[in-house]
Write a protein that holds these residues in place. Sequence first.
Motif, short mmCIF file in Angstrom:
data_model
loop_
_atom_site.label_atom_id
_atom_site.label_comp_id
_atom_site.label_asym_id
_atom_site.label_seq_id
_atom_site.Cartn_x
_atom_site.Cartn_y
_atom_site.Cartn_z
N LEU A 213 -9.10 20.71 54.41
CA LEU A 213 -9.03 20.88 52.95
C LEU A 213 -9.61 19.69 52.20
O LEU A 213 -10.22 19.86 51.15
CB LEU A 213 -7.57 21.09 52.52
N TYR A 214 -9.39 18.48 52.71
CA TYR A 214 -9.74 17.31 51.91
C TYR A 214 -10.89 16.50 52.46
O TYR A 214 -11.33 15.54 51.84
CB TYR A 214 -8.51 16.41 51.74
N ARG A 215 -11.39 16.84 53.64
CA ARG A 215 -12.47 16.03 54.19
C ARG A 215 -13.68 16.86 54.61
O ARG A 215 -14.58 16.35 55.25
CB ARG A 215 -11.95 15.23 55.41
N THR A 216 -13.69 18.13 54.27
CA THR A 216 -14.87 18.93 54.60
C THR A 216 -15.41 19.58 53.34
O THR A 216 -14.70 19.74 52.33
CB THR A 216 -14.56 20.05 55.61
N ASN A 217 -16.67 19.95 53.44
CA ASN A 217 -17.35 20.66 52.38
C ASN A 217 -16.62 21.97 52.05
O ASN A 217 -16.39 22.32 50.89
CB ASN A 217 -18.73 21.01 52.96
N TRP A 218 -16.25 22.66 53.12
CA TRP A 218 -15.57 23.95 52.98
C TRP A 218 -14.27 23.80 52.19
O TRP A 218 -13.97 24.59 51.30
CB TRP A 218 -15.29 24.50 54.39
N GLY A 219 -13.53 22.72 52.52
CA GLY A 219 -12.25 22.50 51.85
C GLY A 219 -12.44 22.24 50.37
O GLY A 219 -11.68 22.74 49.53
N LEU A 220 -13.48 21.46 50.04
CA LEU A 220 -13.76 21.17 48.64
C LEU A 220 -14.05 22.46 47.89
O LEU A 220 -13.51 22.73 46.81
CB LEU A 220 -14.93 20.20 48.53
N LYS A 221 -14.91 23.29 48.50
CA LYS A 221 -15.25 24.57 47.87
C LYS A 221 -14.00 25.43 47.71
O LYS A 221 -13.80 26.07 46.68
CB LYS A 221 -16.29 25.31 48.71
N LEU A 222 -13.19 25.43 48.77
CA LEU A 222 -11.98 26.25 48.73
C LEU A 222 -11.08 25.83 47.57
O LEU A 222 -10.59 26.67 46.80
CB LEU A 222 -11.23 26.11 50.06
N ARG A 223 -10.93 24.51 47.42
CA ARG A 223 -10.03 24.06 46.35
C ARG A 223 -10.64 24.35 44.98
O ARG A 223 -9.95 24.67 44.03
CB ARG A 223 -9.73 22.57 46.53
N LEU A 224 -11.97 24.24 44.91
CA LEU A 224 -12.64 24.58 43.65
C LEU A 224 -12.41 26.04 43.29
O LEU A 224 -12.09 26.37 42.14
CB LEU A 224 -14.14 24.34 43.80
N VAL A 225 -12.59 26.91 44.28
CA VAL A 225 -12.37 28.34 44.04
C VAL A 225 -10.94 28.57 43.57
O VAL A 225 -10.68 29.37 42.67
CB VAL A 225 -12.66 29.16 45.32
N GLY A 226 -10.01 27.82 44.16
CA GLY A 226 -8.62 27.97 43.78
C GLY A 226 -8.36 27.49 42.35
O GLY A 226 -7.62 28.11 41.60
N HIS A 227 -8.99 26.36 41.98
CA HIS A 227 -8.75 25.80 40.66
C HIS A 227 -9.39 26.64 39.57
O HIS A 227 -8.81 26.90 38.53
CB HIS A 227 -9.29 24.37 40.57
N ASN A 228 -10.65 27.01 39.81
CA ASN A 228 -11.40 27.65 38.74
C ASN A 228 -12.51 28.51 39.35
O ASN A 228 -13.63 28.05 39.53
CB ASN A 228 -12.00 26.56 37.84
N PRO A 229 -12.18 29.75 39.64
CA PRO A 229 -13.13 30.61 40.36
C PRO A 229 -14.45 30.80 39.60
O PRO A 229 -15.50 30.82 40.20
CB PRO A 229 -12.38 31.94 40.51
N LYS A 230 -14.37 30.87 38.26
CA LYS A 230 -15.60 31.07 37.48
C LYS A 230 -16.53 29.88 37.65
O LYS A 230 -17.72 30.03 37.92
CB LYS A 230 -15.24 31.21 35.99
N PHE A 231 -15.94 28.65 37.50
CA PHE A 231 -16.75 27.45 37.63
C PHE A 231 -17.37 27.39 39.03
O PHE A 231 -18.55 27.07 39.19
CB PHE A 231 -15.90 26.21 37.38
N ALA A 232 -16.55 27.72 40.04
CA ALA A 232 -17.03 27.69 41.41
C ALA A 232 -18.21 28.63 41.57
O ALA A 232 -19.23 28.29 42.18
CB ALA A 232 -15.91 28.07 42.36
N GLU A 233 -18.07 29.81 40.97
CA GLU A 233 -19.14 30.80 41.08
C GLU A 233 -20.42 30.29 40.40
O GLU A 233 -21.51 30.38 40.95
CB GLU A 233 -18.67 32.12 40.43
N TYR A 234 -20.25 29.68 39.21
CA TYR A 234 -21.43 29.18 38.49
C TYR A 234 -22.11 28.05 39.25
O TYR A 234 -23.32 27.90 39.17
CB TYR A 234 -21.03 28.69 37.09
#
Lengths: 365, 316
Positions: A213-234
């Motif tokens: 969750l905190y040390r990989t690219n995937w984890g960063l994306k995952l947390r972004l999607v969780g925080h703000n799916p629209k922003f993540a999509e953009y």
Amino acid sequence: MSQNSPSRWAMIGRETGRAVTAVVIALLVALVVILLTSADPGAAFQTLLTAPLSSNRTMGLWIDDVAKLTLTGLAFSLVFQARQFSMGVQGQVYMGGLFAALIAMSPIGATPLAIPVAMVAAMLAGAVYGFIPGYAKARFGASEIVSSLMLNYIAILIVNYLIRAHLAPQGTGQLATAKFPDTAIYPAILPGTRFDLGILVALVATFVVWFLLYRTNWGLKLRLVGHNPKFAEYSGIRSSFIMVSAMTVAGAFGGLLGSVFVQGRAFGNLAQNFDGNLAFEGILIAIVARSRPLAVPFVALAYGYLRQGAQLMGIRTDVPTEMISVVQAIIILLVASSFSLPGKKFFANLLGRKTTPAATPEAAK
Amino acid sequence: MIELLMTVFSATFFVTVIRTTTPLLFATLGGLISDLSGALNVALEGMMLISALTAVIISVYAPWYVAVLSGICAGAMLGALMAFFHLRLKADIILVGFAVNILATGGTVFALSQATGGDKGTSINLQSKAVPAVNLSFLDAIPVVGPTLRSLLSDHSILSWLALFMVFAVWYFLYRTPYGLWLRGVGEYPAAPEAAGINVTKVRAWSLVASGALAGIGGAQLAMFNYIGFTRDMTAGRGFIALGAVLLGARHPVGAMLAALLFGIFEALAVVMPNLFNWIPGEMIQTIPFVVTVLALILFSYRAQRARQMRTLTKI
């Protein structure tokens, strides 16, 4: 990271304070319930609070629960961080348990490979079972809450059937398989207790989830999607891929919990309804830990103590174990909400101090 | 196979379908109301369970209608509890819902063992009452179709008729009264009713209470007609199936009724099939309602998604 550590510690302190307050309120309610229903309330309440420490055996039971609660808490934390409400951990536990048991009962079960192979099989089974609701949501837009809950019931019924009709020793009418060979059961770390490999598995899993969750690219994306799916999509993140992969990885941990259950020293076989509703208690763990993987084992340690106390209270006194569900519900309600103690402002005024509005801990969500 | 068809097209099967559908329909209508107001009520399962136990315990000491009313009250109070934590204390509605479910699974077993003096499984040693069935034997007097009509329409629970009425009532409320418009507006686009001076929080709170009350009737029907008495976890996922039925019914009362009927039919099949096909393991038959729910949900979501895509395409 170092420059924000004061605020980090402040946050940890605040969250711990809230959790402890919630537990204290919940226990007060429990005390009232016990006073109303028990013939010997003192003994019942004392058992609830102190019994897990009463012997080596009960401490072992407690730690065994902590391992399992940590794993289910991690599985829920992963999906909650992606803002998915997949409730499928129970189904994954049953599927993982089933496949771990199949490996343990096959010829591989008698070799030293039994434990690693069964764990991998359980994780794969759980991952597949976590993948289904994720895919159904990403591809078809089907609510993951409903589909994952339905899959839980399906998994339990399939496992119950296989045990009854095929896996249990024929003609005995037992609703459990025979004991696995010793090579397929987790070795004890402290002989004579249930303190076994499971707790190590749980700690390693905690680290792995934190790293993911905190040390990989995937984890960063995952947390972004969780925080703000629209922003993540953009910003070009394929949120549906993240969603499906988060549920699949969480499923793998659910499956691993299945292996910890059936191959742990507590069981050592596959029995009907083996999870005793523990899988769902991961919701509580994840909420109190604010879905932070590193906080999960600590929450599990505290909650497992309470859970074990309730079990022993059910055995040793006249208050049924199920009373603890009142405590569980209150803890979830209080920790999930932004409650503040009603008296806080009053006391502060009394002491002649100005109250600063407490920062909302929404950021942790 | 012929036997199955014969069973399915018999009047007794129809009666079974109505019986299995009724609790689902109440819960689905409850889920529909809260869903339309913008709060997904995942606690239908727990509400039904708690209401079922409340109704059973009250029915030992009071007439059946008091018991049903107390079941409704129990559901409504849980709805109010959810509203308080969700709207006042800003907790996530899904987490609040699961807190209610957790409270229900353990709390009902605890309360049951208190009420029965230690039995944690069933309320078998409590003398609980049943909801009366409506006897329409006067239909026999109608020439030709009379007996068929009677076998189809007679002997349903009074609550089944109420369920049918509630479908109409909920439809009327949602689409023909200003309050229904408010409720839909609050779920669709809260800023607009807010600007029009409507108290959004209040509307959501009342819809959660109504949702709980409807789920409560469902629970009462389950424990006072489908089964007489309470067994632990007797709702067995019906609340969650109802949640699926809300989505499947296109968030409309009539759609909700049809979806509940669909799941009711498969539940009734699961009831009659063990007698016809004793070679199919019982556990596999029990999975039918859950498998159907998942498949129906996926199929429906897929079609809804396609429809949305088509709409956006035509707009461009």
